[in-house]
Scaffold this active site. Structure first.
Site, short mmCIF file in Angstrom:
data_model
loop_
_atom_site.label_atom_id
_atom_site.label_comp_id
_atom_site.label_asym_id
_atom_site.label_seq_id
_atom_site.Cartn_x
_atom_site.Cartn_y
_atom_site.Cartn_z
N LYS A 158 36.08 -57.09 61.99
CA LYS A 158 36.96 -57.23 63.16
C LYS A 158 38.21 -58.03 62.82
CE LYS A 158 38.84 -57.43 67.13
NZ LYS A 158 38.36 -58.14 68.30
N LYS A 226 44.71 -66.49 66.63
CA LYS A 226 43.39 -67.00 66.27
C LYS A 226 42.68 -66.05 65.32
CE LYS A 226 40.22 -65.80 68.74
NZ LYS A 226 38.99 -65.13 69.19
#
Length: 283
Positions: A158, A226
């Site tokens: 991911k 992030k």
């Protein structure tokens, strides 16, 4: 299945709605006081005051939260049900959370439109029997579900995919700036960016919003930053250079400095514009 669902943000609220619609018995919890109760009344679910209450008697607990610290707090003391974390928290955090509980990491791709339509891509890491047990819930939320390996591998894939997306978005922003400065027809440029070797999902999704300076939030810039940071940490540990992701991260940092953290990550275009001396839009 009896399901505890923790996290009702932009993504989680839509994903949980699909779990309810699929016929599962859902109890929800979220940080914001009163939000779980209002959501539960609207969708025919129950609300809980704590994650532990949401997990009580559940077959599975789904977490869709901001970061690893929030997920660890939510799952503290929860060991009996299958825990399905769909946040993006990085592989080390996922492996730590798997200690002492049945756990799969199942981060998602598809942003708000995919969550709304139930067509997310889900990359699941965990034991085969645990991923299979989670499938009725994953199928309620996603269209493409891939078992990618053991715990942590879903997170690892991911963050790589999001780093590539961020690099593509940063490149697209720069290309549009060049087109603007050259006086080109931006409609023609965008059409051909999507119809030649430069084509990508970022062109399809973000070129028009960038050109129109429309940064309505589908995926927050601060969340993309992030994820890029998590990928760069992973790359560093693997001694694998990823300069394109590092460069995208620098531009996203610039977006944070401009107060654009809550805007869609398409707002990276504002950072590129700023480098060229163009006045900023209001966040």
């Amino acid at each position: 299945m009896r399901v505890g669902f923790c996290g009702l943000g932009i993504m989680g609220s839509r994903m949980a709605a699909h779990v309810v619609a699929a016929g599962h018995d859902v109890t929800v919890w979220t940080h914001t006081p009163g939000k779980a109760e209002a959501w539960a009344e609207r969708h025919g679910a129950r609300a809980a005051g704590t994650p532990a209450q949401a997990a009580e008697g559940a077959d599975a607990v789904i977490t869709m939260l901001v970061d690893g610290e929030q997920v660890a707090w939510a799952l503290d003391g929860i060991t009996e049900p299958l825990c399905i974390d769909m946040s993006t928290i990085g592989a080390p955090a996922a492996r730590a959370l798997a200690q002492g509980r049945r756990f799969i990491d199942a981060p998602v791709s598809g942003s708000t439109p995919g969550a709304e339509s139930g067509t997310l891509t889900i990359m699941a890491g965990g034991a085969p029997e645990d991923v299979e047990a989670a499938m009725p819930l994953l199928r309620a939320m996603g269209e493409r579900i891939v078992h990618v390996g053991p715990v942590g591998h879903g997170q690892a894939i991911k963050v790589i995919t999001n780093a590539v997306a961020a690099a593509n978005a940063a490149t697209l922003a720069q290309a549009l700036l060049v087109g603007e400065r050259c006086g080109l027809d931006l409609d023609a440029l965008i059409e051909l960016l999507g119809a030649t070797a430069s084509a990508s999902r970022m062109v399809d999704l973000k070129a028009r919003p960038m050109a129109e300076r429309d940064y309505t939030t589908l995926f927050k810039l601060e969340h993309m930053l992030k994820d890029v940071r998590l990928c760069l940490e992973q790359a560093h540990e693997a001694h694998a250079p990823f300069p394109a992701a590092a460069a995208a991260g620098e531009l996203l940092e610039g977006g944070m400095a401009r107060g654009l953290g809550e805007a869609d990550f398409a707002a990276v275009k504002e950072v590129v514009d700023g480098l060229a001396g163009r006045p900023a839009v209001s966040p």
